[in-house]
Design a protein around this motif. Structure first.
Motif, mmCIF file in Angstrom:
data_model
loop_
_atom_site.group_PDB
_atom_site.id
_atom_site.type_symbol
_atom_site.label_atom_id
_atom_site.label_comp_id
_atom_site.label_asym_id
_atom_site.label_seq_id
_atom_site.Cartn_x
_atom_site.Cartn_y
_atom_site.Cartn_z
ATOM 1 N N UNK A 98 0.861 -1.175 0.000
ATOM 2 C CA UNK A 98 0.000 0.000 0.000
ATOM 3 C C UNK A 98 0.902 1.231 0.000
ATOM 4 N N UNK A 99 0.954 1.921 -1.126
ATOM 5 C CA UNK A 99 1.878 3.058 -1.201
ATOM 6 C C UNK A 99 1.195 4.362 -0.851
ATOM 7 N N UNK A 100 0.002 4.546 -1.388
ATOM 8 C CA UNK A 100 -0.748 5.755 -1.034
ATOM 9 C C UNK A 100 -2.138 5.359 -0.571
ATOM 10 N N UNK A 101 -2.622 6.116 0.382
ATOM 11 C CA UNK A 101 -3.959 5.890 0.904
ATOM 12 C C UNK A 101 -4.953 6.460 -0.092
ATOM 13 N N UNK A 138 5.712 -1.446 5.925
ATOM 14 C CA UNK A 138 6.517 -1.421 7.158
ATOM 15 C C UNK A 138 7.999 -1.566 6.848
ATOM 16 N N UNK A 139 8.330 -2.518 5.970
ATOM 17 C CA UNK A 139 9.730 -2.754 5.605
ATOM 18 C C UNK A 139 10.352 -1.561 4.903
ATOM 19 N N UNK A 140 9.516 -0.818 4.196
ATOM 20 C CA UNK A 140 10.002 0.275 3.386
ATOM 21 C C UNK A 140 10.337 1.498 4.246
ATOM 22 N N UNK A 141 9.664 1.635 5.379
ATOM 23 C CA UNK A 141 9.864 2.820 6.215
ATOM 24 C C UNK A 141 10.615 2.537 7.502
ATOM 25 N N UNK A 194 7.222 7.027 -1.926
ATOM 26 C CA UNK A 194 7.382 6.543 -0.564
ATOM 27 C C UNK A 194 8.244 5.292 -0.507
ATOM 28 N N UNK A 195 8.963 5.171 0.524
ATOM 29 C CA UNK A 195 9.702 3.949 0.742
ATOM 30 C C UNK A 195 11.094 3.971 0.176
#
Ligand code: SAM
Length: 203
Positions: A98-101, A138-141, A194-195
């Motif tokens: 999920x990259x953007x809400x 989670x892993x990306x941030x 993101x990420x």
């Protein structure tokens, strides 16, 4: 408001104690949502009249409060209430990030506490219903060595409410307990979205 579904179909898989724990988390969910400046329209779908979840919810709230909650409770499935293409089942086991809400989507959260004996239960359910799935980045941030990436329902609602309000993962993921990770990766603004990792962690 934007709907948010809690899939209540899991009580038959759970021991009484787990049903009680899940319902405790759901009480927190409703509380966080009610106090939020821009709440979701909560939908508790697949809620069986004679089932464990309903019994425990009525017991914990009391019949009157339960009847007056601003939550849509229904026996119906999410796939019968919303167009399939709008639904996104959130699960830590998804291959999609999920990259953007998306404010036009209806996100689905599986109402259960984590159990090692039945991992992948929500992914299996979503696949069976041919729904899109996504996991939180989670892993990306976050610097996350090992350990389960399954969050609790109260953590999920706080993350989703913050995302809905700000669209910012850095803020939303503040609701992941600090004991679960070693902090955020340094983000480079406006690159790769993101990420993006500026520097991988040195071990
Ligand atoms: N092993 C369980 C399963 O079958 O997914 C874990 C359930 S988790 C405790 C409860 C719910 O929170 C999941 O069904 C999912 O909707 C949501 N959830 C928890 N962590 C998540 C993550 N990292 N990404 C997306 N959804 C998550």
């Amino acid at each position: 408001g934007q709907p948010l579904v809690f899939d209540m179909s899991y009580d038959q898989h759970m021991a009484r104690r787990e049903v009680e724990n899940t319902v405790s988390q759901l009480l927190e969910v409703e509380g966080w949502n009610r106090r939020a400046p821009d709440p979701f329209h909560l939908h508790y779908c697949n809620l069986q009249p004679g089932g464990g979840y309903r019994r425990e919810l009525v017991k914990r709230y009391g019949a009157e409060t339960w009847e007056n909650l601003l939550v849509t409770c229904t026996e119906k499935q999410h796939v019968d209430l919303f167009p399939r293409e709008d639904l996104v089942y959130l699960t830590a086991d998804s291959r999609n990030i999920l990259r953007t809400f998306d404010h036009s989507k209806v996100y689905v959260v599986g109402s259960m506490v984590d159990r090692s004996i039945q991992p992948g239960l929500s992914l299996a359910n979503a696949k069976r219903l041919k729904l899109n799935t996504a996991r939180l980045p989670l892993d990306e941030f976050l610097q996350w060595d090992c350990g389960a990436k399954n969050l609790t329902l109260d953590q999920m609602i706080r993350i989703l409410l913050t995302l809905k309000e700000t669209g910012r993962w850095e803020e939303a993921l503040e609701h992941v307990p600090k004991r679960k990770h070693d902090g955020f990766y340094r983000q480079v603004p406006d690159r790769d979205g993101p990420g993006h990792r500026d520097s991988d962690r040195t071990r």
